[in-house]
Write a protein that holds these residues in place. Structure first.
Motif, PDB file in Angstrom:
ATOM      1  N   GLN A 204      15.717   2.306   6.241  1.00 45.06           N
ATOM      2  CA  GLN A 204      14.455   2.710   5.600  1.00 45.06           C
ATOM      3  C   GLN A 204      14.560   2.780   4.084  1.00 45.06           C
ATOM      4  OE1 GLN A 204      15.472   4.158   8.477  1.00 45.06           O
ATOM      5  NE2 GLN A 204      13.720   4.326   9.857  1.00 45.06           N
ATOM      6  N   LEU A 205      15.746   3.012   3.556  1.00 44.08           N
ATOM      7  CA  LEU A 205      15.901   3.074   2.096  1.00 44.08           C
ATOM      8  C   LEU A 205      15.460   1.779   1.434  1.00 44.08           C
ATOM      9  CD1 LEU A 205      19.270   4.909   1.303  1.00 44.08           C
ATOM     10  CD2 LEU A 205      17.005   5.464   0.416  1.00 44.08           C
ATOM     11  N   GLN A 206      15.598   0.665   2.119  1.00 45.01           N
ATOM     12  CA  GLN A 206      15.253  -0.623   1.529  1.00 45.01           C
ATOM     13  C   GLN A 206      13.746  -0.805   1.381  1.00 45.01           C
ATOM     14  OE1 GLN A 206      17.302  -3.738   3.639  1.00 45.01           O
ATOM     15  NE2 GLN A 206      19.318  -2.849   3.278  1.00 45.01           N
ATOM     16  N   ASN A 211       8.962  -2.411  -1.687  1.00 43.36           N
ATOM     17  CA  ASN A 211       7.707  -1.999  -2.312  1.00 43.36           C
ATOM     18  C   ASN A 211       7.614  -2.491  -3.761  1.00 43.36           C
ATOM     19  OD1 ASN A 211       6.553   0.751  -4.027  1.00 43.36           O
ATOM     20  ND2 ASN A 211       5.215  -0.255  -2.567  1.00 43.36           N
ATOM     21  N   GLN A 212       8.710  -2.407  -4.496  1.00 43.14           N
ATOM     22  CA  GLN A 212       8.724  -2.891  -5.876  1.00 43.14           C
ATOM     23  C   GLN A 212       8.463  -4.394  -5.941  1.00 43.14           C
ATOM     24  OE1 GLN A 212      12.619  -1.677  -7.157  1.00 43.14           O
ATOM     25  NE2 GLN A 212      11.902   0.308  -7.940  1.00 43.14           N
ATOM     26  N   LEU A 213       9.120  -5.144  -5.044  1.00 41.89           N
ATOM     27  CA  LEU A 213       8.947  -6.594  -5.031  1.00 41.89           C
ATOM     28  C   LEU A 213       7.513  -6.979  -4.704  1.00 41.89           C
ATOM     29  CD1 LEU A 213      12.231  -7.479  -3.117  1.00 41.89           C
ATOM     30  CD2 LEU A 213      11.738  -7.990  -5.528  1.00 41.89           C
ATOM     31  N   LEU A 237      18.486  11.184   1.633  1.00 36.84           N
ATOM     32  CA  LEU A 237      18.595  10.071   0.686  1.00 36.84           C
ATOM     33  C   LEU A 237      17.243   9.388   0.489  1.00 36.84           C
ATOM     34  CD1 LEU A 237      21.961   8.406   1.808  1.00 36.84           C
ATOM     35  CD2 LEU A 237      21.553   9.731  -0.273  1.00 36.84           C
ATOM     36  N   CYS A 238      16.485   9.271   1.565  1.00 38.42           N
ATOM     37  CA  CYS A 238      15.149   8.672   1.456  1.00 38.42           C
ATOM     38  C   CYS A 238      14.251   9.521   0.561  1.00 38.42           C
ATOM     39  CB  CYS A 238      14.525   8.526   2.846  1.00 38.42           C
ATOM     40  SG  CYS A 238      15.296   7.265   3.894  1.00 38.42           S
ATOM     41  N   ASN A 239      14.329  10.839   0.709  1.00 42.69           N
ATOM     42  CA  ASN A 239      13.527  11.733  -0.131  1.00 42.69           C
ATOM     43  C   ASN A 239      13.941  11.638  -1.594  1.00 42.69           C
ATOM     44  OD1 ASN A 239      11.869  12.876   1.877  1.00 42.69           O
ATOM     45  ND2 ASN A 239      13.503  14.262   2.515  1.00 42.69           N
TER      46      ASN A 239
END
Length: 383
Positions: A204-206, A211-213, A237-239
């Protein structure tokens, strides 16, 4: 006249995970085809609700666990109840859908002299199989949920139980629970859907880099992730990543009771997992007619039947490309949607897969009826 097999299904949970959903599809199909349905599972919950409409069901309230010494009195009561249930209902085969229930299944199978089938959906070490299938707990059949999964596990299983058949039966889905998509509306949807438990292997971190791309390419899409946090450290880490990008369009919505509704509204469905033994969310996407975009791993390719819109594992930079392409080409979106929904209906329906399951049961019964060298061929079951 067709023989109606009498199978007892053991399930350690009534919650709506992939295994329970598949079992409910089996039970509905068996009931529609005039088979009696026998289930031992915890009382209440999603599975009990799904079984309420069946005409020919018999169920036993049972809480399964791996017994320790202090649990033996309670365990003996559970085994006794199940043995009487098996004998009274003339059960032919015990099918265990959970490793937690397997010890109980084997105990009952040995006492009642019934074959036992186990259905596995997770990777295990060979040492675990040595414990699970050791001594008198040898199964008559092991069913795995994909060919790629079988390729990975069969050597480990056969190292412990070399003469036990290991077969493949894909998970099934009832496409009628997923209405045909409104192609025009979904193609214009403002979100991509990623249903998966929050854990490191699910990546999920990816979503934040993806989103940026997408934003850099003027693709105005929210990334909606649904699922419970199975790994608290990874969830943290996601937060932390979310706090670094306050303008991100990544949304975590937790557990959803109506996942089908989210599929119906999604532009695409994502699959980012490092590995899967099957990938039930991919099949749900296919049944919903929602194009699947994600990482190319064996089980996902096997279920999807193609890899046109898949990219190499962890190549986040390439992941945005198929999403942008589908956003620009509505006809490609429609054709992909039609193609995968048709595949789900043709090759993953209960009508296609349940007869294969019944054939496996017949093979088990025939195999048990042929003694090996004049002895009972099932290990640990002396005459």
């Amino acid at each position: 006249m067709e023989h109606k097999r009498r199978i007892l299904y053991l399930r350690a949970t009534s919650m709506p995970g992939a295994g329970t959903r598949v079992l409910s599809h089996w039970l509905n199909w068996l009931d529609r085809n005039d088979h009696e349905v026998f289930v031992a599972a915890p009382k209440g919950g999603w599975l009990t609700e799904k079984m309420s409409g069946l005409k020919r069901k018999k169920n036993l309230n049972a809480e399964f666990y791996i017994p320790k010494a202090k649990d033996y009195p309670r365990f003996l009561v559970l085994v006794t109840r199940l043995c009487f249930f098996v004998l009274r209902n003339k059960i032919e085969i015990i099918h265990c859908n959970s490793d937690i229930a397997y010890f109980t299944a084997c105990t009952v199978a040995r006492i009642t002299r019934r074959p036992v089938v186990t259905h596995l959906r997770f990777h295990y070490e060979e040492s675990f199989y040595s414990w699970l299938f050791g001594s008198w707990r040898k199964p008559d059949l092991v069913i795995l949920v994909s060919k790629s999964f079988r390729d990975e596990e069969v050597k480990k299983i056969h190292a412990v139980v070399p003469d036990t058949p290991v077969k493949v039966l894909h998970n099934c889905i009832d496409i009628s629970e997923y209405p045909e998509p409104d192609a025009e509306q979904q193609w214009r949807s403002d979100y991509a859907f990623y249903p998966a438990a929050i854990a490191e292997r699910k990546r999920q971190l990816q979503l934040y880099r993806l989103n940026q791309l997408l934003q850099q390419n003027d693709a105005d899409l929210r990334l909606v992730a649904a699922g419970q946090a199975k790994d608290e450290k990874y969830w943290q880490l996601c937060n932390e990543e979310a706090n670094k990008h306050p303008d991100n369009k990544v949304e975590f919505v937790g557990h959803l009771s109506d996942v089908a509704a989210m599929y119906r509204g999604a532009f695409v469905s994502l699959t980012l997992s490092e590995y899967e033994t099957f990938g039930y969310s991919v099949l749900e996407s296919m049944a919903s007619g929602v194009p699947v975009v994600g990482y190319r791993i064996d089980a996902v390719e096997e279920v999807l039947g193609e890899s046109v819109y898949l990219v190499d594992l962890d190549d986040t930079e390439a992941l945005a490309d198929p999403m942008i392409k589908l956003r620009q080409e509505q006809e490609q979106w429609k054709e992909y949607s039609r193609r995968i929904r048709q595949r789900a209906e043709e090759f993953f329906s209960p009508d296609y897969l349940c007869p294969k399951l019944l054939d496996m049961y017949t093979d088990v019964v025939l195999r048990r009826s042929k003694p090996a060298d004049g002895n009972d061929q099932h290990q640990g079951r002396s005459k």
